[in-house]
Design an enzyme around this catalytic site. Structure first.
Site, PDB file in Angstrom:
ATOM      1  CD  GLU A 173      -8.451  -2.162  -2.563  1.00 25.23           C
ATOM      2  OE1 GLU A 173      -8.691  -1.377  -3.480  1.00 25.23           O
ATOM      3  OE2 GLU A 173      -7.492  -3.053  -2.685  1.00 25.23           O
ATOM      4  NE  ARG A 212       6.433  -8.388   6.251  1.00 25.01           N
ATOM      5  CZ  ARG A 212       5.709  -8.827   5.191  1.00 25.01           C
ATOM      6  NH1 ARG A 212       6.142  -9.527   4.322  1.00 25.01           N
ATOM      7  NH2 ARG A 212       4.468  -8.285   4.976  1.00 25.01           N
TER       8      ARG A 212
END
Lengths: 249, 182
Positions: free
Chosen positions: A166, A129
């Site tokens: 994570e 993006r």
């Protein structure tokens, strides 16, 4: 057929009283059930003016504390999609902003107004993006555009920077020779969450001697404290979103 | 239908900025690398200008760009001609409700997706990508737009590999390119 600007704008969700048109795909509940804090909240232009004289990451509003009138249209054009890519995440979807010709143009103009005449010769955009917002900014300020990509996408010789997720790690890459030591760069992405990717981008550019002037995003999720992972680099965002996911369940 | 190759004097400057990288992603492929063009602000601007000059004032309200390099060229064109930009993406990237179009690869198949509601019936659309090879991806892109009721006016690419005859896979729709690589 000629379309007027008001017809070109297609709201996907309604934050005002008018219901969405029946043919649109409305992900959010009807307006009466919307809780205000689920909608991206436009705030005055905020920047982290972390130079050597001020405390790191202190936010400053614009001089007269007034919100640029274009921000409301930009914020309302961003669609929030619950539970994407996984349960509990409120995904900030900028594709609806790209369908709003005025809002998209205003977004670019706000960045261009800030960065033209600052000696920036490189705009680096983070896949994918960042590829949408970086090039129009680069073209308008006369800078080159450098795509920062996931592994194995760039065909030539690359340098890589690993960063943690994570669970596990990921990498971004840049072509060798895309930038020269001493150049001044802007890093662009649609959103800053934890700041992991932006931090990797900063390290990648600094490793080859580039001065990172600022990181620029449309949106910030301030609760994730991404700003704190940018070291001494300032962050500029147009919209902050404080979304309280647990209220949705 | 034969592709339109632009003879404008700016094209030569653009052509010289495209880097060919041999044996990427696999042996035998001469990869057309447009990232070197993006490093030259004048050449990048000329590229966008050539497309904008061609498409301005033709009532095109949608520019659809194919992930990921179509995301680099599509938005500047869209902004300049006053059209919306619609990203066409690999599976599972778009967060909202999507329509999908499958297409064949040399081995196996792939899929391209577009958000439901991104385009309206009757809109005129331009499809943008950096390069056309076999035309499979562009064909899938056109199918997505047409299924949503839009009319594809043209496909626009910087580069064509004519030996792969991609232009024959575009349902007779015109193709506009700046550079051929033979």
């Amino acid at each position: 057929m000629i379309r007027t600007p008001s017809l070109l704008r297609r709201p996907f969700f309604s934050s005002s009283s008018s219901p969405p048109p029946p043919s649109s795909s409305c992900i959010l509940p009807p307006p009466s059930l919307l809780r205000p804090h689920l909608i991206s909240t436009p705030i005055s232009l905020r920047c982290s003016a972390a130079d050597s004289r001020s405390p790191p990451n202190r936010e400053m509003a614009t001089a007269d504390n007034q919100q640029d009138p274009r921000l409301a249209g930009i914020a309302s054009a961003i669609r929030v999609i619950p539970d994407f890519p996984k349960a509990g995440i409120m995904f900030q979807d900028i594709t609806t902003l790209l369908l709003d010709v005025k809002a998209f143009r205003d977004t670019i103009d706000l960045f261009v107004d800030r960065y033209k005449d600052k000696g920036i010769s490189v705009v680096a955009g983070i896949e994918a993006r960042g590829f949408i917002f970086g090039p129009p900014i680069a073209l308008a300020i006369g800078a080159k555009f450098v795509p920062l990509r996931k592994p194995k996408k760039l065909p030539g010789e690359v340098i890589s920077e690993e960063y943690s997720l994570e669970y596990g790690t990921d990498k971004i890459e840049m072509h060798v020779g895309a930038v020269q030591a001493g150049e001044r760069a802007l890093i662009v992405d649609d959103l800053i969450a934890t700041g992991g990717t932006l931090n990797a981008a900063i390290r990648l550019l600094e490793r080859v001697g580039v001065e990172v002037h600022e990181c620029a995003c449309l949106m910030e999720l301030p609760e994730l404290k991404g700003r704190d992972r940018l070291g001494d680099k300032p962050l500029f965002v147009l919209v902050q979103s404080s979304v309280d996911a647990h209220d949705y369940h | 239908m034969s592709a339109v190759i632009d003879e404008d004097p700016r094209v030569n400057g653009i052509k010289t900025k495209i880097r060919v990288v041999p044996d990427f992603p696999k042996p035998g492929i001469m990869f057309q690398d447009i990232t070197t063009l993006l490093l030259d602000p004048k050449a990048f601007k000329d590229t966008v200008d050539l497309f904008v000059e061609r498409y301005k004032g033709r009532n095109i309200s949608v520019v659809a760009g194919i992930e990921a390099r179509g995301f680099i060229f599509g938005p500047p064109i869209a902004l300049a001609i006053g059209a919306k930009f619609v990203p066409l993406r690999k599976p599972k990237k778009l967060p909202g409700e999507v329509i999908s179009e499958e297409y064949t690869l040399e081995y196996g198949s792939d899929c391209l997706e577009m958000h439901v509601g991104a385009v309206d019936k009757g809109e005129c659309a331009l499809v943008v990508d950096d390069l056309i090879a076999t035309g499979g991806t562009l064909c899938a892109a056109m199918n997505l737009l047409e299924r949503a009721g839009a009319e594809v006016v043209e496909c626009a690419c910087l580069i064509e590999l004519p030996e792969l005859k991609g232009r024959d896979r575009l349902h007779g729709k015109p193709l506009y390119v700046l550079v051929e690589y033979l």
